[in-house]
Motif scaffolding. Structure first.
Motif, PDB file in Angstrom:
ATOM      1  N   LEU A   1      -5.220 101.231   2.918  1.00 19.86           N
ATOM      2  CA  LEU A   1      -5.054 102.409   3.121  1.00 19.86           C
ATOM      3  C   LEU A   1      -4.724 103.420   3.821  1.00 19.86           C
ATOM      4  CD1 LEU A   1      -7.236 103.894   0.158  1.00 19.86           C
ATOM      5  CD2 LEU A   1      -5.355 102.540   0.154  1.00 19.86           C
TER       6      LEU A   1
ATOM      7  N   GLU B   1      -0.981 100.857   4.515  1.00 19.61           N
ATOM      8  CA  GLU B   1      -0.093 101.109   3.631  1.00 19.61           C
ATOM      9  C   GLU B   1      -0.331 101.712   2.541  1.00 19.61           C
ATOM     10  OE1 GLU B   1       2.261  98.030   3.454  1.00 19.61           O
ATOM     11  OE2 GLU B   1       1.770  97.682   5.621  1.00 19.61           O
ATOM     12  N   ARG B   2       0.319 102.204   1.668  1.00 18.43           N
ATOM     13  CA  ARG B   2       0.869 102.909   0.557  1.00 18.43           C
ATOM     14  C   ARG B   2       0.944 101.841  -0.580  1.00 18.43           C
ATOM     15  NH1 ARG B   2      -1.164 108.345   1.991  1.00 18.43           N
ATOM     16  NH2 ARG B   2       0.319 108.599  -0.070  1.00 18.43           N
TER      17      ARG B   2
ATOM     18  N   LEU C   1      -7.478 106.738  -1.925  1.00 15.01           N
ATOM     19  CA  LEU C   1      -5.756 107.015  -3.343  1.00 15.01           C
ATOM     20  C   LEU C   1      -5.450 108.080  -3.397  1.00 15.01           C
ATOM     21  CD1 LEU C   1      -6.658 103.230  -5.370  1.00 15.01           C
ATOM     22  CD2 LEU C   1      -4.824 103.532  -3.062  1.00 15.01           C
TER      23      LEU C   1
END
Length: 74
Positions: free
Chosen positions: A48, A51-52, A74
């Protein structure tokens, strides 16, 4: 304007065989740019940060916590 937004899927499951099958299926799907995988909450949280992901498939029962912990981040 963005012509194409990356569609990234994060798969989090401690069962390596299951995770590998899901990843293999997802990699064959058109429109998915990347599939990243993790076997624990710790690994997922590391992803996380890098990367998204657009979508996350989360196992609720992981060795070091719950997929809900990942969902909260998230």
């Amino acid at each position: 304007t963005l012509d194409h937004m990356a569609f990234i899927v994060l798969v989090v499951d401690d069962a390596a065989t299951f995770r590998a099958r899901v990843v293999a299926l997802l990699e064959e799907m058109p429109g998915i740019d990347a599939v990243v995988e993790a076997g624990s909450c710790g690994e997922a949280l590391t992803w996380l940060e890098r990367e998204r992901p657009t979508v996350a498939l989360l196992d609720l029962h992981l060795p070091d916590g719950s997929g809900l912990d990942v969902a909260r981040r998230l």
